[in-house]
Write an enzyme that holds these catalytic residues in place. Structure first.
Site: not given
Length: 387
Positions: A74, A76, A107, A142-143, A171, A360
């Site tokens: 992903h 995003d 990520d 995805e997030e 990932e 994150h």
């Protein structure tokens, strides 16, 4: 031989796209340009759902025969938080002291960049065509709610007749260092709300009321005390975790009419969602007896448990890792959910990417040397897969 882009340069281009879900901000354009230039057929597909944002997705493939290896991921990212707290701009793609900074560096734009760089290098060294097929299945959803992304893109691909043999999701699977962990599965996730009904009344006259607060406390303790299982060959024990208790009562002299407790269960392959719900409901009924009035509102979930059994594919990925790092990776099923849960319904899938320590976080970052190692590992996977 013409040189191909490095993972660092691709990652920087991706990081400079502020693609906080649901925005794409040009990230898929970066990938489309690179993959088309290497001979891939590229499709851009937008999915919609009432009450959610439209999401752009990308599917690219080169080759039309088996074996078919798919790289999934992903573009995003989660919001950067306080921009002033970042040492380097969250969307600047800066390198400092050998570290690449940016939201998504770990990520998982960095992992995607490594997969693309490895693939372009492999194709350049092998006449521009694999001995089979390589594809990229990339979403921008995805997030967040994850409804207009991978799950629908897989359905779209299946309707077109696409068949995948194996998939690697980039990932950030590693815990401490590149090569320490391959994720071969994930626990399922099921949330719910435990609701206990009482009778509202004045605290001075408890005999005229029925207080749900002591009852819900007893039920929480009961449901927590007895294990759901003791784990399995590939998974740790399932875990029920209460996350909040609420009565919605601002007064100190009123017994509330109802108490609610939210919880989440991360469950292993001893259970399906339905058998898990039945087990919890059975235990709740036994704890309530004939006195406590309680029930559970189960929340929707698309996070089923899955596992890719150790075998030829995990051995192949492990050999590529060992060649670059000298490490034998642990085959692990810990952590949260990912889009691999959707892919597992179509083919064998593993997750292997960068080290996840700063994902994150403010100042999310990865060593540039890790990008080089991951690219070399993916390159080794491709060489072995199409040998």
């Amino acid at each position: 031989m013409t040189s191909t882009p490095t993972a660092l340069s691709i990652a920087q281009d991706l990081l400079r796209c502020p693609s906080v879900t649901p925005a794409d901000a040009g990230a898929l354009d970066v990938l489309e340009t690179l993959l088309k230039g290497a001979g891939f057929t590229v499709h851009r597909v937008t999915f919609s759902e009432p009450g959610t944002a439209d999401i752009d997705n990308l599917y690219a493939r080169i080759g039309n025969t088996s074996p078919h290896l798919c790289f999934a991921g992903h573009t995003d990212v989660v919001p950067p938080g306080d921009a002033s707290a970042w040492t380097h701009g969250a969307f600047a793609g800066d390198v400092a002291d050998g570290l690449l900074y940016g939201r998504g560096a770990v990520d998982m734009k960095g992992g995607i960049a490594c997969a693309v760089a490895a693939t372009l290098d492999y194709l350049a060294a092998n006449g521009g065509q694999p001995k089979g097929s390589i594809s990229f299945l990339i979403t921008g959803d995805e997030e967040d709610v994850a409804v207009n992304g991978t799950v629908k893109l897989l359905q779209w691909a299946a309707e077109r007749g696409e068949q995948f043999d194996h998939c690697i999701v980039g990932e950030p699977s590693n815990v401490e260092t590149i090569g320490d962990t391959i994720k071969i599965g994930r626990r399922g996730s099921q949330s719910g709300v435990l609701i206990v009904d009482g009778v509202q009344g004045h605290v001075a006259y408890p005999h005229r009321a029925a207080n749900p607060v002591p009852d819900i406390a007893r039920l929480i303790t009961t449901l927590n005390d007895e294990p759901l299982d003791h784990g399995s060959a590939q998974f740790q024990p399932s875990n029920l975790e209460f996350t909040s208790v609420d009565v919605g009562n601002p007064a100190t002299n009123v017994i509330p009419a109802q108490a609610r407790a939210k919880f989440n269960i991360r469950f292993n392959d001893h259970h399906t969602q339905e058998t898990l719900k039945a087990l919890v409901e059975q235990r709740l009924a036994a704890a309530c007896g004939n006195r406590i009035r309680a029930h559970i509102e189960w929340l929707p979930s698309n996070a089923d448990v899955f596992v890719t059994k150790p075998g030829a594919f995990t051995d192949l990925v492990g050999a590529a890792i060992a060649e670059v790092t000298g490490r034998t990776p642990e085959l692990n099923t810990g952590g949260g959910t990912s889009d691999a849960r959707f892919i597992a319904k179509y083919c064998q899938v593993v997750e292997f990417g960068l080290v996840g320590q700063t994902m994150h976080q403010i100042d999310e970052r990865t060593p540039v040397s890790d990008l080089d190692k991951l690219t070399a590992i993916y390159r080794g996977v491709l060489q072995r897969y199409f040998a």
